[in-house]
Design a protein around this motif. Structure first.
Motif, PDB file in Angstrom:
ATOM      1  N   MET A  14     -97.869 -71.547 -31.088  1.00 42.74           N
ATOM      2  CA  MET A  14     -97.751 -72.757 -30.300  1.00 42.74           C
ATOM      3  C   MET A  14     -96.400 -73.258 -29.811  1.00 42.74           C
ATOM      4  SD  MET A  14     -99.576 -74.711 -28.449  1.00 42.74           S
ATOM      5  CE  MET A  14    -101.316 -74.306 -29.067  1.00 42.74           C
ATOM      6  N   THR A  15     -95.787 -73.201 -31.007  1.00 45.89           N
ATOM      7  CA  THR A  15     -94.146 -73.775 -30.838  1.00 45.89           C
ATOM      8  C   THR A  15     -93.375 -72.805 -29.814  1.00 45.89           C
ATOM      9  OG1 THR A  15     -93.784 -72.546 -32.808  1.00 45.89           O
ATOM     10  CG2 THR A  15     -94.179 -75.087 -32.949  1.00 45.89           C
ATOM     11  N   SER A  16     -93.773 -71.691 -30.156  1.00 40.98           N
ATOM     12  CA  SER A  16     -92.994 -70.429 -29.189  1.00 40.98           C
ATOM     13  C   SER A  16     -93.423 -70.766 -27.758  1.00 40.98           C
ATOM     14  CB  SER A  16     -93.433 -69.127 -29.525  1.00 40.98           C
ATOM     15  OG  SER A  16     -92.957 -68.976 -30.835  1.00 40.98           O
ATOM     16  N   THR A  17     -94.806 -70.892 -27.420  1.00 39.18           N
ATOM     17  CA  THR A  17     -95.354 -71.306 -26.327  1.00 39.18           C
ATOM     18  C   THR A  17     -94.813 -72.547 -25.562  1.00 39.18           C
ATOM     19  OG1 THR A  17     -97.409 -70.279 -26.923  1.00 39.18           O
ATOM     20  CG2 THR A  17     -97.367 -71.618 -24.876  1.00 39.18           C
ATOM     21  N   ILE A  18     -94.554 -73.458 -26.262  1.00 32.22           N
ATOM     22  CA  ILE A  18     -94.136 -74.619 -26.011  1.00 32.22           C
ATOM     23  C   ILE A  18     -92.486 -74.576 -25.586  1.00 32.22           C
ATOM     24  CG2 ILE A  18     -93.004 -77.086 -26.886  1.00 32.22           C
ATOM     25  CD1 ILE A  18     -95.657 -77.293 -28.214  1.00 32.22           C
ATOM     26  N   ALA A  19     -91.803 -73.762 -26.426  1.00 35.89           N
ATOM     27  CA  ALA A  19     -90.439 -73.544 -26.139  1.00 35.89           C
ATOM     28  C   ALA A  19     -90.191 -72.688 -24.950  1.00 35.89           C
ATOM     29  CB  ALA A  19     -89.941 -72.706 -27.233  1.00 35.89           C
ATOM     30  N   ALA A  20     -91.156 -71.787 -24.645  1.00 32.40           N
ATOM     31  CA  ALA A  20     -91.119 -70.906 -23.287  1.00 32.40           C
ATOM     32  C   ALA A  20     -91.376 -71.997 -22.336  1.00 32.40           C
ATOM     33  CB  ALA A  20     -92.172 -69.906 -23.327  1.00 32.40           C
ATOM     34  N   SER A  21     -92.327 -72.709 -22.104  1.00 30.46           N
ATOM     35  CA  SER A  21     -92.627 -73.690 -21.259  1.00 30.46           C
ATOM     36  C   SER A  21     -91.487 -74.658 -20.988  1.00 30.46           C
ATOM     37  CB  SER A  21     -93.988 -74.461 -21.612  1.00 30.46           C
ATOM     38  OG  SER A  21     -94.949 -73.948 -21.805  1.00 30.46           O
ATOM     39  N   LEU A  22     -90.693 -74.961 -21.794  1.00 30.46           N
ATOM     40  CA  LEU A  22     -89.654 -76.017 -21.639  1.00 30.46           C
ATOM     41  C   LEU A  22     -88.458 -75.131 -21.194  1.00 30.46           C
ATOM     42  CD1 LEU A  22     -89.469 -77.872 -25.357  1.00 30.46           C
ATOM     43  CD2 LEU A  22     -89.792 -78.765 -23.080  1.00 30.46           C
ATOM     44  N   ASN A  23     -88.255 -73.982 -21.342  1.00 32.76           N
ATOM     45  CA  ASN A  23     -87.328 -72.839 -20.903  1.00 32.76           C
ATOM     46  C   ASN A  23     -87.522 -73.086 -19.324  1.00 32.76           C
ATOM     47  OD1 ASN A  23     -85.750 -72.348 -22.987  1.00 32.76           O
ATOM     48  ND2 ASN A  23     -86.949 -70.579 -23.525  1.00 32.76           N
ATOM     49  N   GLU A  24     -88.828 -72.858 -18.914  1.00 36.61           N
ATOM     50  CA  GLU A  24     -89.173 -72.831 -17.386  1.00 36.61           C
ATOM     51  C   GLU A  24     -89.114 -73.929 -16.961  1.00 36.61           C
ATOM     52  OE1 GLU A  24     -90.205 -69.925 -15.743  1.00 36.61           O
ATOM     53  OE2 GLU A  24     -89.453 -69.069 -17.767  1.00 36.61           O
ATOM     54  N   LEU A  25     -89.290 -75.045 -17.453  1.00 37.33           N
ATOM     55  CA  LEU A  25     -88.973 -76.476 -17.070  1.00 37.33           C
ATOM     56  C   LEU A  25     -87.297 -76.724 -16.853  1.00 37.33           C
ATOM     57  CD1 LEU A  25     -91.292 -78.721 -18.903  1.00 37.33           C
ATOM     58  CD2 LEU A  25     -91.502 -78.007 -16.664  1.00 37.33           C
ATOM     59  N   GLU A  26     -86.559 -76.041 -17.754  1.00 35.83           N
ATOM     60  CA  GLU A  26     -85.172 -76.402 -17.575  1.00 35.83           C
ATOM     61  C   GLU A  26     -84.686 -75.370 -16.384  1.00 35.83           C
ATOM     62  OE1 GLU A  26     -83.552 -75.052 -21.273  1.00 35.83           O
ATOM     63  OE2 GLU A  26     -83.964 -76.699 -22.250  1.00 35.83           O
ATOM     64  N   LYS A  27     -85.348 -74.480 -16.037  1.00 32.49           N
ATOM     65  CA  LYS A  27     -85.128 -73.720 -14.948  1.00 32.49           C
ATOM     66  C   LYS A  27     -85.368 -74.556 -13.583  1.00 32.49           C
ATOM     67  CE  LYS A  27     -85.643 -69.007 -17.181  1.00 32.49           C
ATOM     68  NZ  LYS A  27     -86.775 -67.935 -16.991  1.00 32.49           N
ATOM     69  N   LEU A  28     -86.490 -75.125 -13.739  1.00 29.51           N
ATOM     70  CA  LEU A  28     -86.758 -75.678 -12.488  1.00 29.51           C
ATOM     71  C   LEU A  28     -85.615 -77.070 -12.342  1.00 29.51           C
ATOM     72  CD1 LEU A  28     -90.626 -76.399 -12.984  1.00 29.51           C
ATOM     73  CD2 LEU A  28     -89.603 -74.793 -11.216  1.00 29.51           C
ATOM     74  N   GLU A  29     -85.384 -77.669 -13.430  1.00 28.74           N
ATOM     75  CA  GLU A  29     -84.351 -78.566 -13.399  1.00 28.74           C
ATOM     76  C   GLU A  29     -82.986 -77.998 -12.595  1.00 28.74           C
ATOM     77  OE1 GLU A  29     -82.515 -82.227 -13.478  1.00 28.74           O
ATOM     78  OE2 GLU A  29     -84.456 -81.902 -13.542  1.00 28.74           O
ATOM     79  N   ILE A  31     -82.899 -75.448 -10.908  1.00 27.07           N
ATOM     80  CA  ILE A  31     -83.184 -75.182  -9.192  1.00 27.07           C
ATOM     81  C   ILE A  31     -83.043 -76.412  -8.671  1.00 27.07           C
ATOM     82  CG2 ILE A  31     -85.014 -74.498  -7.552  1.00 27.07           C
ATOM     83  CD1 ILE A  31     -85.822 -72.508  -9.949  1.00 27.07           C
ATOM     84  N   ARG A  32     -83.565 -77.449  -9.137  1.00 27.93           N
ATOM     85  CA  ARG A  32     -83.746 -78.856  -8.323  1.00 27.93           C
ATOM     86  C   ARG A  32     -82.142 -79.433  -8.159  1.00 27.93           C
ATOM     87  NH1 ARG A  32     -82.315 -83.766  -9.134  1.00 27.93           N
ATOM     88  NH2 ARG A  32     -81.872 -83.551 -11.495  1.00 27.93           N
ATOM     89  N   GLN A  33     -81.149 -79.243  -9.083  1.00 26.61           N
ATOM     90  CA  GLN A  33     -79.837 -79.473  -9.174  1.00 26.61           C
ATOM     91  C   GLN A  33     -79.217 -78.714  -8.003  1.00 26.61           C
ATOM     92  OE1 GLN A  33     -78.174 -79.258 -13.084  1.00 26.61           O
ATOM     93  NE2 GLN A  33     -79.364 -81.083 -13.873  1.00 26.61           N
ATOM     94  N   HIS A  34     -79.501 -77.477  -7.875  1.00 26.05           N
ATOM     95  CA  HIS A  34     -79.062 -76.582  -6.950  1.00 26.05           C
ATOM     96  C   HIS A  34     -79.489 -76.928  -5.715  1.00 26.05           C
ATOM     97  CE1 HIS A  34     -77.412 -72.722  -5.311  1.00 26.05           C
ATOM     98  NE2 HIS A  34     -78.680 -72.746  -4.657  1.00 26.05           N
ATOM     99  N   LEU A  35     -80.738 -77.113  -5.349  1.00 26.31           N
ATOM    100  CA  LEU A  35     -81.124 -77.501  -3.996  1.00 26.31           C
ATOM    101  C   LEU A  35     -80.524 -78.617  -3.587  1.00 26.31           C
ATOM    102  CD1 LEU A  35     -84.968 -76.924  -4.327  1.00 26.31           C
ATOM    103  CD2 LEU A  35     -83.185 -75.555  -3.088  1.00 26.31           C
ATOM    104  N   GLU A  36     -80.350 -80.041  -4.599  1.00 23.57           N
ATOM    105  CA  GLU A  36     -79.752 -81.059  -4.118  1.00 23.57           C
ATOM    106  C   GLU A  36     -78.241 -80.833  -3.661  1.00 23.57           C
ATOM    107  OE1 GLU A  36     -79.996 -84.028  -7.243  1.00 23.57           O
ATOM    108  OE2 GLU A  36     -81.831 -84.618  -6.562  1.00 23.57           O
TER     109      GLU A  36
END
Length: 222
Positions: A14-29, A31-36
């Motif tokens: 579960m923690t690994s899954t959460i960590a993986a999800s956070l990594n993906e969320l960080e990628k989105l952040e 990307i957002r900064q790059h788009l801005e």
């Protein structure tokens, strides 16, 4: 014991899954900064392109060399930097009299910009200066202060020997007057341009016509 090991395994998964999800969320952040940044960069490019077009048209219409325009822009940037520095000093100044002294310098520098470089100022800067003129005229060139501060301004002398209240009023109204004169000149220049265009059209239709006749017909002042 086996149950405990299974539970620990599930927690790790579960923690690994959460960590993986956070990594993906960080990628989105990221990307957002790059788009801005892309949007900001595009906006800056668009604004720069718009100004470049403005100065090229100024060169072509007025017959001014690009070298001359560049020299004017260098002078404008120099005065703008001085004004920016003074604004920072004004914000950090705690004494009202110090603020007024700085504002007087700012008004005088702006007056020099208007008097010497009006034709080379960006359109948006001119609109801002028109708003400043209106604000100055509404206030009558005075600054709203308490009675004590007003008395202190009257008692305090400027570098020219005038009391600060009078010096401030002269500096602010001087800027407003300079802007008004520049605007009036713009109106006259626009009228002259219309006269010239009308003269050209008239000449094409009917042949050569004396300039004084055309000027009188179309209301030219020069």
């Amino acid at each position: 014991m086996l149950h405990r090991n299974v539970s620990c395994l599930k927690v790790k998964e579960m923690t690994s899954t959460i960590a993986a999800s956070l990594n993906e969320l960080e990628k989105l952040e990221q990307i957002r900064q790059h788009l801005e940044n892309c949007l900001t960069k595009t906006k800056q490019i668009d604004q720069t392109a718009e100004l470049i077009k403005f100065y090229i048209e100024l060169s072509e219409v007025e017959g001014i060399s690009l070298e001359k325009i560049i020299d004017e822009l260098i002078s404008i940037n120099k005065k703008s930097s001085e004004i920016k520095t003074l604004i920072s000093e004004c914000w950090s100044a705690k004494c009202k009299r110090s603020q007024i002294r700085i504002l007087i310098k700012i008004y005088r520098l702006f007056t020099e910009l208007v008097t010497d470089h009006w034709d080379y100022l960006p359109p948006k800067a001119i609109e801002s200066l028109k708003n400043i003129k209106e604000e100055i005229e509404k206030s009558g060139g005075t600054v709203e202060l308490s009675m004590v501060h007003t008395i202190l301004l009257v008692l305090t002398r400027s570098s020219n020997g005038e009391n600060l209240q009078k010096a401030y009023k002269e500096a602010s109204l001087g800027l407003a007057n300079a802007i008004s004169e520049a605007i009036e000149q713009d109106i006259e220049d626009a009228l002259d341009l219309e006269v010239a265009r009308a003269a050209e059209q008239e000449a094409r239709r009917e042949g050569t016509i004396p300039w004084e006749v055309v000027k009188g017909k179309y209301g030219g002042n020069k």
